[in-house]
Design a protein around this motif. Structure first.
Motif, PDB file in Angstrom:
ATOM      1  N   LEU A   1       4.414   1.490   5.090  1.00  0.00           N
ATOM      2  CA  LEU A   1       3.791   1.825   3.809  1.00  0.00           C
ATOM      3  C   LEU A   1       4.855   2.203   2.795  1.00  0.00           C
ATOM      4  N   ALA A   2       4.613   1.828   1.548  1.00  0.00           N
ATOM      5  CA  ALA A   2       5.579   2.108   0.486  1.00  0.00           C
ATOM      6  C   ALA A   2       5.728   3.613   0.290  1.00  0.00           C
TER       7      ALA A   2
ATOM      8  N   VAL B   1      -1.120   8.154  10.355  1.00  0.00           N
ATOM      9  CA  VAL B   1      -0.512   7.909   9.043  1.00  0.00           C
ATOM     10  C   VAL B   1       0.799   8.671   8.917  1.00  0.00           C
ATOM     11  N   LEU B   2       0.819   9.929   9.375  1.00  0.00           N
ATOM     12  CA  LEU B   2       2.043  10.725   9.265  1.00  0.00           C
ATOM     13  C   LEU B   2       3.135  10.251  10.234  1.00  0.00           C
TER      14      LEU B   2
ATOM     15  N   LYS C   1       0.847  -1.201   0.000  1.00  0.00           N
ATOM     16  CA  LYS C   1       0.000   0.000   0.000  1.00  0.00           C
ATOM     17  C   LYS C   1       0.877   1.244   0.000  1.00  0.00           C
ATOM     18  N   SER C   2       0.430   2.267  -0.735  1.00  0.00           N
ATOM     19  CA  SER C   2       1.206   3.503  -0.894  1.00  0.00           C
ATOM     20  C   SER C   2       0.963   4.456   0.272  1.00  0.00           C
ATOM     21  N   PHE C   3       2.022   5.018   0.789  1.00  0.00           N
ATOM     22  CA  PHE C   3       1.901   6.011   1.859  1.00  0.00           C
ATOM     23  C   PHE C   3       1.204   7.278   1.365  1.00  0.00           C
TER      24      PHE C   3
ATOM     25  N   ASP D   1       0.512  -0.323   7.585  1.00  0.00           N
ATOM     26  CA  ASP D   1      -0.747  -0.875   7.086  1.00  0.00           C
ATOM     27  C   ASP D   1      -1.390  -1.779   8.125  1.00  0.00           C
ATOM     28  N   LYS D   2      -2.344  -2.578   7.690  1.00  0.00           N
ATOM     29  CA  LYS D   2      -3.083  -3.444   8.594  1.00  0.00           C
ATOM     30  C   LYS D   2      -2.190  -4.494   9.235  1.00  0.00           C
TER      31      LYS D   2
END
Length: 358
Positions: A105-106, A93-94, A44-46, A99-100
Motif C-alpha cells: 500500500l502507498a 493492515v498494520l 491504494k493508500s495505507f 492490497d488485493k
C-alpha cells in the motif's frame, strides 16, 4: 570477372585477427519493455485503509476500499465477524499493508510506525478508562447485611409508631363547582318593588341568574348598565304584561355589569343568584329558564309551541364561544349540535318547550 567475398578479411590482416573477424557476433539482447512490468506499489493508500479498518471495519469499509467486494459484504452482514474479523483486519493492515493484488500500500513504509503507535496508545487508553469506570461503579459489598445485635446483651428497642397523616380526598368536580370557578359566586339577593327602579348587582362575579316576576299590564323590561349607567348590551326581559321566568346576565356583556334597570307598571320581584344556583337541565318547561349541563357532547333535539322568539344558548365559559344553538320565531322542532359539559343552557321562550340531549 572474379567474385568478391564480402565476409573475407581484408588483405594483410594477421590470422588471429582474421578469426575474430570471421566469428559471428552474439545476438543483441532486446531492450526491456517497461509497459510489460507492473507497478511495484499499490495505488491504494495505507493511511486510508488503516483508518477504514479501525474506525469503520465493522461495516467492511476497508475491504470495499481495497476492492474485496465479496468479503466486504460478508463482513458488513456479520458486523465485522462480531468484532473478531474487525480486529484481524486491523492487524493485517498494520503488519503487511498489502492490497488485493498483494502490492504494498502507498505510504506503508512511511506511516506504519506512526499507525502502530497511535493504535496501541488508543487501545491502552481505552483499557484505562474502562478500568476507572469499573472501579467507580457501586459495589455490592456496600449492601452487606449488618451484623445481628446480641439480644441478650442489648434489649430490643421498640420503634415509635408513626401515624400516617390523614389525606383529605379532593372534592369531586361538579357542574356547580365549575360554575363557581368560571363565573364567581356571591350571596343570593332578593328585592321587590313597584314601577321603575334600579337594582345594584352583587360584586365578585362576572355572571349570575335573575328570576323575575311582574303583575302589571304594560311593558316590563330588565336591562344591564355599567358604572357610568351606559348599556352593556344585555336586555334580559322585554315583554308586555305579566311575566315569570329566569334569565342570566354576564354571558354576552360588552362592559362591567353593575346595575339592573327595571321598567315596569306593576309590582315586580327579583332574585339574583350565582350561576351555580341554576338547576340541572330538564326535559321540558315553559318560558325563560337557565340550566346546568354536564353531559357528553352530541346533539340536542328541541321543540317549542309559542308564538314569539325561541332561542337556546349554550355557555361553556371558553373564549369566543359561539353558543347560539337555536334562534327562531314561533313554533320550532329540530336537532342541533351540543357541546359537552360542563356548560350553562339558557332558554328564552313564551310557550312550552322540550329538550332532549343525546
Amino acid at each position: 570477372m572474379p567474385t568478391t567475398n564480402r565476409n573475407a578479411p581484408p588483405v594483410g590482416v594477421p590470422t588471429s585477427q582474421q578469426e575474430q573477424f570471421l566469428r559471428p557476433a552474439p545476438p543483441a539482447v532486446p531492450a526491456t519493455d517497461a509497459r510489460m512490468i507492473g507497478p511495484s506499489v499499490s495505488q491504494k493508500s495505507f493511511v486510508v485503509t488503516w483508518l477504514f479498518a479501525w474506525l469503520l471495519g465493522v461495516f467492511g469499509v476497508d475491504r470495499f476500499y481495497l476492492g474485496k467486494i465479496g468479503s466486504g459484504i460478508a463482513k458488513l452482514l456479520t458486523f465485522g465477524g462480531l468484532g473478531i474479523w474487525w480486529l484481524v483486519d486491523i492487524i493485517l493492515v498494520l503488519a503487511k499493508g498489502r492490497d488485493k493484488q498483494g502490492l504494498q500500500l502507498a505510504g506503508y513504509d512511511q506511516y506504519k510506525k506512526i499507525a502502530w503507535i497511535v493504535t496501541g496508545a488508543v487501545t491502552v487508553l481505552s483499557m484505562i478508562v474502562s478500568g476507572v469506570n469499573a472501579s467507580n461503579a457501586p459495589s455490592d459489598t456496600s449492601a452487606a447485611v449488618a451484623p445481628v445485635a446480641d439480644s441478650a446483651a442489648e434489649p430490643a428497642v421498640e420503634e415509635p409508631i408513626v401515624e400516617e397523616p390523614v389525606v383529605e380526598e379532593a372534592p369531586v368536580d361538579t357542574v356547580q363547582s365549575w360554575a363557581d370557578e368560571t363565573f364567581g359566586t356571591f350571596a343570593v339577593i332578593t328585592q321587590t318593588g313597584t314601577g321603575d327602579n334600579l337594582v345594584t348587582l352583587p360584586a365578585g362575579a362576572t355572571a349570575g341568574i335573575v328570576t323575575a316576576t311582574h303583575d302589571g299590564a304594560r311593558n316590563f323590561s330588565a336591562s344591564v348598565l355599567d358604572a357610568s349607567n351606559a348599556s352593556t348590551g344585555q336586555l334580559l326581559v322585554n315583554t308586555i304584561g305579566a311575566y315569570s321566568g329566569t334569565t342570566e346576565y354576564g354571558f354576552s356583556s360588552f362592559g362591567e355589569d353593575t346595575t339592573l334597570q327595571i321598567t315596569a307598571d306593576g309590582n315586580w320581584s327579583l332574585t339574583i343568584a350565582p350561576i351555580s344556583a341554576a338547576p340541572e337541565l330538564v326535559a321540558s318547561g315553559t318560558g325563560d329558564g337557565v340550566y346546568l349541563f354536564e353531559g357528553s357532547g352530541g346533539k340536542l333535539t328541541a321543540t317549542h309551541d309559542g308564538s314569539r322568539n325561541f332561542s337556546i344558548i349554550e355557555e361553556t365559559g371558553e373564549t369566543f364561544n359561539m353558543g347560539l344553538l337555536v334562534n327562531e320565531i314561533g313554533a320550532y322542532s329540530g336537532t342541533v349540535p351540543l357541546s359537552s359539559g360542563p356548560s350553562a343552557i339558557v332558554v328564552s321562550a313564551n310557550g312550552n318547550w322540550t329538550l332532549l340531549a343525546e
